[in-house]
Every structure is written in structure tokens, then in C-alpha cells.
Design an enzyme around this catalytic site. Sequence first.
Site, PDB file in Angstrom:
ATOM      1  N   ASP A 205       0.818  -1.211   0.000  1.00 53.04           N
ATOM      2  CA  ASP A 205       0.000   0.000   0.000  1.00 53.04           C
ATOM      3  C   ASP A 205       0.852   1.261   0.000  1.00 53.04           C
ATOM      4  O   ASP A 205       0.314   2.372  -0.034  1.00 53.04           O
ATOM      5  CB  ASP A 205      -0.930  -0.007   1.220  1.00 53.04           C
ATOM      6  CG  ASP A 205      -2.132   0.908   1.037  1.00 53.04           C
ATOM      7  OD1 ASP A 205      -2.599   1.062  -0.107  1.00 53.04           O
ATOM      8  OD2 ASP A 205      -2.613   1.471   2.043  1.00 53.04           O
ATOM      9  N   THR A 229      -8.397   4.437  -0.376  1.00 61.93           N
ATOM     10  CA  THR A 229      -8.531   3.111  -0.969  1.00 61.93           C
ATOM     11  C   THR A 229      -9.940   2.565  -0.757  1.00 61.93           C
ATOM     12  O   THR A 229     -10.503   2.693   0.327  1.00 61.93           O
ATOM     13  CB  THR A 229      -7.518   2.139  -0.351  1.00 61.93           C
ATOM     14  OG1 THR A 229      -6.203   2.662  -0.551  1.00 61.93           O
ATOM     15  CG2 THR A 229      -7.613   0.764  -0.985  1.00 61.93           C
ATOM     16  N   GLN A 279      -5.310  -2.401  -6.937  1.00 62.11           N
ATOM     17  CA  GLN A 279      -6.066  -1.566  -6.003  1.00 62.11           C
ATOM     18  C   GLN A 279      -6.882  -0.538  -6.781  1.00 62.11           C
ATOM     19  O   GLN A 279      -6.457  -0.064  -7.829  1.00 62.11           O
ATOM     20  CB  GLN A 279      -5.101  -0.846  -5.050  1.00 62.11           C
ATOM     21  CG  GLN A 279      -5.753  -0.016  -3.964  1.00 62.11           C
ATOM     22  CD  GLN A 279      -4.716   0.642  -3.063  1.00 62.11           C
ATOM     23  OE1 GLN A 279      -4.447   1.830  -3.201  1.00 62.11           O
ATOM     24  NE2 GLN A 279      -4.129  -0.122  -2.155  1.00 62.11           N
TER      25      GLN A 279
END
Length: 290
Positions: A205, A229, A279
Site C-alpha cells: 500500500d 482506498t 487496487q
Amino acid sequence: MSQALNALTELLSLTKIGPLHFVGQCENLGLRQVFGGQVIAQAISAAQQTTLADRLIHSCHSYFLRPGDSALPIHYDVEILRDGRSLSARRIVASQNEQLIFTMTASFHSNEPGFSHQTDMPQAPAPLSLATEQELVRQLSPTAINARFVNAFSAERALEIRPVQPYNPLKGHVSAGERQLWLKANGQLDEHSFIHSALLGYAADLNFLPVALQPHGKGFLEEDMQVATVDHSMWFHRPINMNDWLLYDIESPSAQNSRGFVRGAFYDSQGTLIASTAQEGVIRQRLDRD
């Protein structure tokens, strides 16, 4: 092991307060909201502690439902969905103040012989020829709104990160939706610990969704930006060694309807494809500022 790495591995190990119930504290990164990579890593850790030792995570799929508060602990409840002959499946939910903030489904697999192939590792400069992220952050001139972030990211870090393309989160510039960075643990970890998988979830991330802002010349810490996110998936292809340099190769093929999409691949220093990740998240420019 560095003090920062020791603190992060303790954070990811969690406190077990029941067979399927764990509690984790939050890392101080100078942000009010919890860093998404920390939640992913702690959820992996919780689920791994409910599986057989020879079954390691091979995939996980996560949804971020509410912003987490970095001042509060996070409770992780694991549900055993299935334990088969070689595969195990788990559902993990994370909550704060009895409100659900995050869900993950994860699958674990014991080693089996079989077919094997991979894409070639892309070219990149050697990691030690590059400046560390700490050094780059120290060169920034923070405003009051993000001074805590800059201070936290210029201090000792659990992961040593060396970006191939320096990037200013406080003031973006137009560039292709591509980024590469090298990373490794800032210290020596037990090679047989499941913490390597959790740390890779944490690392996945870092520097990820902001790549979707690069074609638009925006930094994710600019005052008029909202970046969050929504969902995150990972596939763990081969054994992970966070003591080794890993190249994180990221691209953003699309942004639309205030959502950015990014995907990435991790390669070790020998060119072996270790993991893949994808993502999608909100990337929204607020137009209602005074």
C-alpha cells in the site's frame, strides 16, 4: 533489527484474546486515519495465526468500508470458511468502536509441485545507487497541515525504501502513471516467520494509489485532494524474503469517475516474481474549499 522494524513487527503480531479474536494497535504516521497497509498486514497476521503452519497465504481480497482512527485499537475477528486437504479459506473483519471498518477474504495453500512460469523483471537502477525515501522527504517544505506526516516519514522507518523516480506528495507534477521503488526490511528478520507475508501486505500500500494521480499532476497530500482506498487484492506467488531487496513495479492504466486503478508486481533481486497486487480507490479533487 532496527527499533522501527521491531516496533512494526510487534504491531503486526497482534494480541490474541480468543481463538479467533485479535487486537492490534495503530502506527503513528502523522495521519489521523489508519494507514491501509497496516490494516491489510494485521488482517493477514490474524488469519495466518488460525491456519496450519505449512499453509501460507496465496491471495487476499480486501474492502475498506470506513476510515480507521489511528488513535484507537483495531479488533480483528476471523471466521474459518474452510480447511481442505491443501487449501484453507478465512474471512477477517476489522472494527473500531463496534463499527466495521474493513473486510478481507484470504486463502492459504500448502506447497505443491506443478507448472511454473513468470514474466521478466523490468529494468531498474540498482537500489544502492538511489536516495532513500527518508532523504527525499527531508528535502520537502511541509505546510502546517502535513508537517506531522513529513516528520514521521523522515524518521527511522521499518522498511528501507529507495524510489527510482522521486515524487513529491505535497506538490505533484505531470508524469506517466508509472513508478518503481526498491524496498527491504530495515534489519534482519527470521527467514521462516509468516511476518514476511504480513510485511509485504504492508508494503503493497506504499506509493501505490498515488500513481493514479501522476498523469494529472497532483500529489496525494495536496490540500484540495481526497485519496482513499476502496478495495485491494494481492496474490502471493512465491516465497517472500523481506531481508532481500524487492523491486515494486507499479502502473496505473486507468482513472475514471473519481476512481483511480493501479496494479503492481514485486520482484526479488534475482528477478523472481514474488507477488502481484491491484487496487482501486477514490481520487477526488475537492472544489468546495474556501
